[in-house]
Design a protein around this motif. Structure first.
Motif, mmCIF file in Angstrom:
data_model
loop_
_atom_site.group_PDB
_atom_site.id
_atom_site.type_symbol
_atom_site.label_atom_id
_atom_site.label_comp_id
_atom_site.label_asym_id
_atom_site.label_seq_id
_atom_site.Cartn_x
_atom_site.Cartn_y
_atom_site.Cartn_z
ATOM 1 N N LEU A 62 0.845 -1.197 0.000
ATOM 2 C CA LEU A 62 0.000 0.000 0.000
ATOM 3 C C LEU A 62 0.879 1.245 0.000
ATOM 4 N N ALA A 63 0.533 2.183 -0.854
ATOM 5 C CA ALA A 63 1.395 3.349 -1.054
ATOM 6 C C ALA A 63 0.624 4.651 -0.891
ATOM 7 N N ILE A 64 1.323 5.663 -0.432
ATOM 8 C CA ILE A 64 0.843 7.042 -0.478
ATOM 9 C C ILE A 64 1.256 7.595 -1.830
ATOM 10 N N CYS A 65 0.312 8.161 -2.581
ATOM 11 C CA CYS A 65 0.626 8.656 -3.927
ATOM 12 C C CYS A 65 0.170 10.103 -4.085
ATOM 13 N N PHE A 66 0.855 10.811 -4.973
ATOM 14 C CA PHE A 66 0.551 12.213 -5.252
ATOM 15 C C PHE A 66 1.188 12.579 -6.575
ATOM 16 N N ARG A 67 0.764 13.699 -7.149
ATOM 17 C CA ARG A 67 1.274 14.080 -8.473
ATOM 18 C C ARG A 67 2.656 14.705 -8.404
ATOM 19 N N ASP A 68 2.773 15.803 -7.676
ATOM 20 C CA ASP A 68 4.047 16.516 -7.620
ATOM 21 C C ASP A 68 4.123 17.235 -6.278
ATOM 22 N N LEU A 69 5.027 16.798 -5.438
ATOM 23 C CA LEU A 69 5.127 17.372 -4.098
ATOM 24 C C LEU A 69 5.413 18.870 -4.149
ATOM 25 N N LYS A 70 6.137 19.319 -5.146
ATOM 26 C CA LYS A 70 6.553 20.723 -5.220
ATOM 27 C C LYS A 70 5.388 21.679 -5.439
ATOM 28 N N VAL A 71 4.336 21.213 -6.099
ATOM 29 C CA VAL A 71 3.210 22.107 -6.403
ATOM 30 C C VAL A 71 2.046 21.922 -5.436
ATOM 31 N N MET A 72 2.185 21.042 -4.454
ATOM 32 C CA MET A 72 1.131 20.847 -3.463
ATOM 33 C C MET A 72 1.134 21.977 -2.456
ATOM 34 N N SER A 73 0.003 22.197 -1.810
ATOM 35 C CA SER A 73 -0.053 23.206 -0.755
ATOM 36 C C SER A 73 0.878 22.809 0.376
ATOM 37 N N ARG A 74 1.307 23.796 1.154
ATOM 38 C CA ARG A 74 2.223 23.504 2.253
ATOM 39 C C ARG A 74 1.630 22.503 3.249
ATOM 40 N N PRO A 75 0.342 22.643 3.649
ATOM 41 C CA PRO A 75 -0.231 21.650 4.563
ATOM 42 C C PRO A 75 -0.243 20.241 3.968
ATOM 43 N N ALA A 76 -0.542 20.127 2.666
ATOM 44 C CA ALA A 76 -0.535 18.809 2.030
ATOM 45 C C ALA A 76 0.874 18.231 2.019
ATOM 46 N N GLN A 77 1.869 19.071 1.773
ATOM 47 C CA GLN A 77 3.259 18.612 1.838
ATOM 48 C C GLN A 77 3.599 18.117 3.240
ATOM 49 N N GLN A 78 3.117 18.836 4.235
ATOM 50 C CA GLN A 78 3.382 18.436 5.623
ATOM 51 C C GLN A 78 2.746 17.088 5.936
ATOM 52 N N LEU A 79 1.534 16.858 5.406
ATOM 53 C CA LEU A 79 0.878 15.574 5.634
ATOM 54 C C LEU A 79 1.659 14.450 4.955
ATOM 55 N N VAL A 80 2.145 14.689 3.742
ATOM 56 C CA VAL A 80 2.942 13.680 3.053
ATOM 57 C C VAL A 80 4.172 13.318 3.877
ATOM 58 N N GLU A 81 4.876 14.315 4.379
ATOM 59 C CA GLU A 81 6.076 14.052 5.171
ATOM 60 C C GLU A 81 5.734 13.352 6.487
ATOM 61 N N HIS A 82 4.608 13.713 7.072
ATOM 62 C CA HIS A 82 4.176 13.053 8.306
ATOM 63 C C HIS A 82 3.897 11.570 8.048
ATOM 64 N N LEU A 83 3.202 11.275 6.942
ATOM 65 C CA LEU A 83 2.891 9.886 6.622
ATOM 66 C C LEU A 83 4.151 9.117 6.218
ATOM 67 N N ARG A 84 5.094 9.809 5.592
ATOM 68 C CA ARG A 84 6.350 9.147 5.237
ATOM 69 C C ARG A 84 7.088 8.703 6.497
ATOM 70 N N ALA A 85 7.047 9.570 7.520
ATOM 71 C CA ALA A 85 7.724 9.232 8.771
ATOM 72 C C ALA A 85 6.993 8.107 9.514
ATOM 73 N N ALA A 86 5.688 7.996 9.294
ATOM 74 C CA ALA A 86 4.898 6.959 9.980
ATOM 75 C C ALA A 86 4.821 5.658 9.212
ATOM 76 N N ALA A 87 5.409 5.622 8.006
ATOM 77 C CA ALA A 87 5.303 4.450 7.149
ATOM 78 C C ALA A 87 5.943 3.225 7.785
ATOM 79 N N ARG A 88 5.356 2.063 7.474
ATOM 80 C CA ARG A 88 5.869 0.779 7.951
ATOM 81 C C ARG A 88 6.035 -0.162 6.767
ATOM 82 N N PRO A 89 6.947 0.163 5.831
ATOM 83 C CA PRO A 89 7.087 -0.650 4.618
ATOM 84 C C PRO A 89 7.676 -2.024 4.907
#
Length: 297
Positions: free
Chosen positions: A270-297
């Motif tokens: 199961l993956a977190i997916c998105f189009r382009d991190l650079k063009v996402m809103s700052r809060p959305a970027q923060q959520l991506v980084e938060h989920l990356r840190a919480a990932a259990r691959p």
């Protein structure tokens, strides 16, 4: 009946000043323009709103009613403007997340709750979709990020593995299948099943693979969540296919047995997916980084 915000602001100003001249000055309009707008407003509603006199104007009963409504409308418009300005400046934000069934029920709640607790200015709109639909929606830009089976994602989407999702067969401990360590899906498609409601992404996912075998699963019961499914399986109502993480949790308190499904579709990353991190809103970027840190691959 069409109402112009400029007209409503002017009408409120005139009513408060008890004068078209005074209202025009407050609204930064020429007297002739203000007078024409008031006459146009009265023509639109089909009734006189002002009683004109040498000492100014007074409101008719219709005018009093319009004044009350106009103040409410203008207040709501200002609140809307203020709210949207807060989003634009980043002081308030909303994130749209699409996730499959197991993501919303088992894998994401804890991580999302921690993020929202740390970011009180952010609101989250989470919607359940099938993994393939999530990939299409993210690619089309209709959501900020998604949580989906990794194999369904096109190469054009950025992603990282969040967790593994193994689907297992759940049966009562005294069922004839309980002695099996693993099984092929084709060997059980003719059994009575316990499922989720028809609208869930996971139910559709399992149903597709049954259809490829030329079968249509027979459901004795369709329940709202994995816990209820496992309870039904424990009571010999039927067998169930649920995520291993949910099945192991239920096995601690229910007389059920987990049987591994050998089919490759039952083992998903199961993956977190998105189009382009650079063009996402700052809060959305923060959520991506938060989920990356919480990932259990």
């Amino acid at each position: 009946m069409h109402f112009d915000l400029v007209d409503l602001r002017l009408f409120v100003a005139v009513a408060e000043a008890r004068s078209i001249t005074g209202g025009a000055a407050t609204a930064n309009l020429a007297l002739a323009s203000a007078s024409a707008r008031i006459q146009g407003l009265e023509a639109a509603v089909g009734v006189a709103l002002l009683k004109r006199g040498r000492r100014g104007v007074t409101l008719t009963a219709a005018g009093e009613s319009l004044l009350g409504h106009a103040r409410v409308v203008l207040h709501d418009v200002e609140a809307l403007r203020s709210d949207l300005a807060a989003y634009a400046t980043g002081t308030k934000a909303s994130i749209v997340l699409l996730a499959n069934t197991v993501g919303l029920s088992e894998h994401l709640p804890k991580a999302l709750a921690a993020f929202l607790r740390e970011h009180p200015q952010v609101s989250l709109e989470a919607e359940e979709r099938e993994s393939a639909d999530i990939a299409q929606a993210i690619a089309a830009g209709s959501a900020d990020l998604g949580f989906a089976a990794e194999h369904t994602l096109p190469e054009t989407l950025d992603r990282f593995i969040f967790s593994e999702d193994r689907l297992v067969l759940v049966t009562a401990q005294r069922n004839d299948l309980a002695s099996r360590r693993s099984i092929d899906f084709r060997d059980v498609v003719d059994r009575d099943f316990i499922g989720l409601t028809n609208a869930t992404a996971l139910q559709n996912h399992i149903g597709k693979y049954a259809a490829r075998l030329g079968a249509r699963l027979r459901y004795r019961a369709q329940m709202r969540d994995f816990d209820a499914m496992c309870q039904m399986a424990a009571a010999h109502v039927g067998i169930a296919i649920v995520p291993e993480v949910a099945a192991r949790r239920c096995a601690r308190s229910m007389p059920i047995t987990l049987v591994r499904i050998r089919d490759t579709w039952a083992n998903r990353k199961l993956a977190i997916c998105f189009r382009d991190l650079k063009v996402m809103s700052r809060p959305a970027q923060q959520l991506v980084e938060h989920l990356r840190a919480a990932a259990r691959p």
